[in-house]
Design a protein around this motif. Structure first.
Motif, PDB file in Angstrom:
ATOM      1  N   ARG A  10      10.255   0.657 -67.708  1.00 53.65           N
ATOM      2  CA  ARG A  10      10.737  -0.585 -67.014  1.00 53.65           C
ATOM      3  C   ARG A  10       9.477  -1.479 -66.858  1.00 53.65           C
ATOM      4  N   GLU A  53       6.903  -5.545 -57.408  1.00 51.36           N
ATOM      5  CA  GLU A  53       7.482  -3.946 -57.731  1.00 51.36           C
ATOM      6  C   GLU A  53       6.067  -3.146 -58.187  1.00 51.36           C
ATOM      7  N   GLU A  90      14.071   3.141 -59.737  1.00 48.72           N
ATOM      8  CA  GLU A  90      14.196   1.791 -59.892  1.00 48.72           C
ATOM      9  C   GLU A  90      13.319   0.968 -58.941  1.00 48.72           C
ATOM     10  N   GLU A  94      15.476  -4.801 -58.655  1.00 48.02           N
ATOM     11  CA  GLU A  94      16.121  -4.254 -59.919  1.00 48.02           C
ATOM     12  C   GLU A  94      17.483  -3.731 -59.081  1.00 48.02           C
ATOM     13  N   LEU A  95      17.302  -2.903 -58.017  1.00 48.59           N
ATOM     14  CA  LEU A  95      18.460  -2.273 -57.351  1.00 48.59           C
ATOM     15  C   LEU A  95      19.256  -3.401 -56.610  1.00 48.59           C
ATOM     16  N   GLN A 169      19.284   4.451 -52.689  1.00 53.25           N
ATOM     17  CA  GLN A 169      18.139   4.046 -53.508  1.00 53.25           C
ATOM     18  C   GLN A 169      17.206   3.495 -52.599  1.00 53.25           C
TER      19      GLN A 169
END
Length: 278
Positions: A10, A53, A90, A94-95, A169
C-alpha cells in the motif's frame, strides 16, 4: 534461488518505510521535528491523506509523536517495532473511500425497497445514538447498527456482512489513533445530523437524495479526519511575528515615499503653471 511472493504494498506503507529509513539513518534525529504534512506530500508527490496514514502508522509503532498545534516529532522507541504485520492493515482513508462508494449505492437502493420494519430498525439505532456518550465503545456499536440496518433493508446477507466488516476496521490501531485526535462530542452530533439526513431520504423513498446523503456523510468523515494538526498554522503565525519583529518600520517607508513624490510633482506643476501664465 527460490522466488519470493510479490506483494503490492500500500502506498502509505511505502511512505512510512521511507520515513522510517530516514529516522534510522539519522536524517531525522530523536527530538527533531519532521516537515509538515503539506511539505512531505509535495516532496513525495503523494496526497496529504496518504502522508497522514503513514504518520499515524509510525506513531502507532512508537517512532513519532504528533503534537497538535506544534508538529510531528521523532521519539526514542521503547522497543524495536515489527511493522511487518501492519502491511495487512488498511489505511483509514482507504477504508472510508471504500465505504463511501459501497454504502452510497446501498442507501440509494434502500430508498427504493425499505419497508416500515426496516425504517423502525434504522430509527432505533438513531435513538440509541442520541442517548450515548462519544467517543466510546457503545457509540460505535450504535453507529455500526445504523449502517448495518440500512444494508439489511436490501435483504442481502453478503452486503450486511461486508458493511459490518468494513465498519469493524475502525477498530484497527491506525483508525483508532486517528480518531483519537479528531472525534469528540461535537463531531458526534454532526455525524448524527448526517445520519438523520440519510434516514429521511430513505423514508421519503428518494434514491438520489439517499445516495447523496450517504456520500456526503462519509466524505465529510474523511474531511474531519483530514483536518490540519495545527502545526502549519502555528508556523505561519510565528513567521509573521518574526517578520514584524525584524522590520517594524518597513510599512512606513513606502507610505512616505509617495508623499515626497507628490509634493515634488505639485511644485513642478506649479512652476510650469506660472511659466504658462507669464
Amino acid at each position: 534461488m527460490p522466488l519470493e511472493a510479490v506483494e503490492a504494498r500500500r502506498l502509505y506503507r511505502q511512505v512510512a518505510d521511507q520515513l522510517r529509513s530516514l529516522i534510522d539513518s539519522g536524517e531525522y534525529a530523536v527530538g527533531s521535528r519532521l516537515p509538515t504534512e503539506r511539505e512531505l506530500a509535495e516532496q513525495l508527490k503523494v496526497s496529504r491523506p496518504t502522508v497522514r496514514e503513514a504518520l499515524i502508522a509510525l506513531e502507532v509503532e512508537g517512532r513519532l509523536r504528533i503534537r497538535v498545534g506544534s508538529g510531528i516529532y521523532v521519539i526514542e522507541p521503547a522497543a524495536v517495532a515489527a511493522p511487518a504485520t501492519a502491511s495487512v492493515i488498511e489505511g483509514p482513508f482507504e477504508l472510508l473511500r471504500a465505504r463511501e462508494f459501497l454504502e452510497s449505492a446501498i442507501a440509494e437502493q434502500a430508498a427504493r425497497v425499505a419497508t416500515k420494519d426496516d425504517l423502525a430498525r434504522i430509527d432505533a439505532s438513531l435513538l440509541a445514538m442520541e442517548n450515548v456518550e462519544h467517543p466510546g465503545e457503545a457509540s460505535m456499536v450504535h453507529d455500526r447498527a445504523f449502517h448495518v440496518a440500512i444494508a439489511g433493508s436490501l435483504g442481502n446477507a453478503v452486503l450486511v456482512r461486508v458493511v459490518g466488516e468494513l465498519f469493524d476496521q475502525r477498530l484497527n490501531p491506525y483508525f483508532a489513533q486517528l480518531a483519537h485526535y479528531f472525534e469528540n462530542p461535537g463531531t458526534w452530533r454532526t455525524a448524527l445530523d448526517e445520519h438523520r439526513a440519510v434516514r429521511d431520504a430513505i423514508a421519503a423513498h428518494d434514491p438520489d437524495a439517499a445516495r447523496e446523503a450517504m456520500r456526503n456523510h462519509l466524505a465529510r468523515s474523511q474531511a474531519r479526519f483530514a483536518q490540519n494538526f495545527g502545526a502549519e498554522t502555528a508556523a505561519g503565525s510565528s513567521s509573521a511575528r518574526g517578520r514584524t519583529a525584524r522590520s517594524p518600520a518597513t510599512p512606513a517607508k513606502p507610505e512616505r515615499a509617495p508623499k515626497k513624490q507628490a509634493k515634488k510633482q505639485a511644485k513642478e506643476q506649479a512652476k510650469s503653471g506660472s511659466v504658462r501664465r507669464r
